[in-house]
Design an enzyme around this catalytic site. Structure first.
Site, PDB file in Angstrom:
ATOM      1  N   HIS A  70     -30.512  38.819 -26.731  1.00  0.00           N
ATOM      2  CA  HIS A  70     -30.677  37.777 -27.877  1.00  0.00           C
ATOM      3  C   HIS A  70     -30.351  36.528 -27.767  1.00  0.00           C
ATOM      4  O   HIS A  70     -30.510  35.536 -28.585  1.00  0.00           O
ATOM      5  CB  HIS A  70     -29.560  38.467 -29.105  1.00  0.00           C
ATOM      6  CG  HIS A  70     -28.193  38.107 -28.778  1.00  0.00           C
ATOM      7  ND1 HIS A  70     -27.244  38.222 -29.923  1.00  0.00           N
ATOM      8  CD2 HIS A  70     -27.447  37.747 -27.645  1.00  0.00           C
ATOM      9  CE1 HIS A  70     -26.207  37.944 -29.541  1.00  0.00           C
ATOM     10  NE2 HIS A  70     -25.870  37.636 -28.404  1.00  0.00           N
ATOM     11  N   GLY A 115     -25.231  37.540  -8.954  1.00  0.00           N
ATOM     12  CA  GLY A 115     -26.520  36.794  -8.867  1.00  0.00           C
ATOM     13  C   GLY A 115     -27.005  36.415  -9.928  1.00  0.00           C
ATOM     14  O   GLY A 115     -26.544  36.236 -10.904  1.00  0.00           O
TER      15      GLY A 115
END
Length: 339
Positions: free
Chosen positions: A249, A229
């Site tokens: 990040h 998903g």
């Protein structure tokens, strides 16, 4: 006239300025598979050139330069051998950095660095302006580049996953979901170290197929589900904790907050969200996160973050940072809870 700069300072700055020469040379040696050709012992440069199908004189010049910085060593009569550093360029060693070195020399990673000046002026990533699309869209459209990227990320993951699994106590978690977990190396490592733990890997459909193969090969298929998903849309419920390694990040605060909110909703009250990320330390001491932060700027528009920035980011997603667990690698485990 001003006094000349000390020689040591000149040499130190010179080495920093010329660092791109070294990284490109290492990348070419990695692409040619030189370390693999030397795994059984020293070989003459001409023999290496024939095996790699390159010019012998040019290869000698490349290997001589790399030997001067500790990658390979030159013996008598133009014979070269591995050093401990070069061993990590072998494709058959655990934690190999061959793919990382190869990726560093690819056009789609080095060209954006040529636009660092523009990124610093604008605060915008350089990648899109060069290639006409965001980096993850580029990888989706270029299977060869995506393969190198996935292999390089696995190379990094070997080092970090072992450290994360050893440093953090997972015993209080019944089911752990690895969100954006790639081909599943981190989750497989954690599951093998914690026999009572069940796992779920959540990834895009095209990436999750590789994870299924890994879990089957590791004998973990009965303890680990694979779900696919979009973590910007939702994260499935059912786990006591989510772990995200080197995911946050990649994104600016707005996108990162969306991912973290979805993780918070998935685990519910009392659940945990664990981030396996580098934490930028204060002060002037060197740390790889401070340079990786520039890679995030120009490539994906993300950030390496300080402890305070992680605390604020998590709070904005309804999570409370409880502790930061250091590991044997530059990666830490940042623990947050849902109150």
């Amino acid at each position: 006239m001003p006094e000349p700069a000390p020689l040591a300072s000149l040499l130190a700055l010179q080495n920093l300025i010329l660092g791109k020469w070294v990284s490109q040379a290492v990348s070419v040696a990695a692409k040619l598979g030189i370390a693999d050709l030397l795994k059984d012992g020293p070989r003459h440069c001409d023999e290496l050139a024939r095996a790699a199908e390159v010019d012998a004189t040019a290869l000698y010049r490349l290997l001589r330069a790399l030997a001067s910085v500790g990658v390979f060593t030159e013996e008598v009569d133009r014979r070269f051998a591995l050093t401990p550093t070069a061993e990590l360029l072998r494709s058959d060693v655990r934690g190999s950095l061959r793919a990382v070195a190869t990726m560093t020399g690819e056009e789609w990673t080095w060209r954006p660095w040529g636009e660092l000046h523009r990124s610093v002026k604008t605060g915008e990533r350089a990648f899109d302006g060069i290639f006409g699309m965001p980096p993850f869209a580029y990888l989706a459209a270029n299977p060869g580049a995506a393969s190198i990227f996935d292999e390089a990320m696995t190379g990094w993951s070997v080092q970090n996953s072992l450290a994360v699994a050893a440093a953090y106590d997972f015993s209080g978690i019944g089911a752990l979901m690895d969100v954006g977990g790639g081909h599943g190396y981190l989750l497989a490592t954690i599951l093998k170290a914690n026999p009572a733990l069940r796992g779920v890997l959540y990834e895009t459909a095209e990436v999750s197929e590789g994870a299924k193969a890994r879990f089957a090969a590791e004998g973990l298929a009965d303890r680990c589900q694979v779900a696919s998903g979009d973590f910007f849309a939702a994260v499935p419920a059912g786990a006591d904790a989510c772990i995200l390694k080197s995911v946050i990040h990649d994104w600016d605060d707005s996108h990162a907050t969306t991912i973290l909110r979805n993780c918070r909703q998935a685990v519910g009250p009392g659940g945990r969200v664990l981030l396996a990320e580098m934490v930028v330390p204060p002060g002037n001491d060197p740390h790889v996160a401070k340079l990786l932060d520039l890679e995030m700027l120009i490539m994906v528009g993300g950030h390496e973050r300080t402890e305070a920035q992680f605390r604020d980011l998590l709070a904005g997603a309804g999570l409370r940072l409880t502790r930061i667990v250091p590991t044997a690698s530059p990666t830490c485990v940042i623990e947050a809870v849902v109150d």
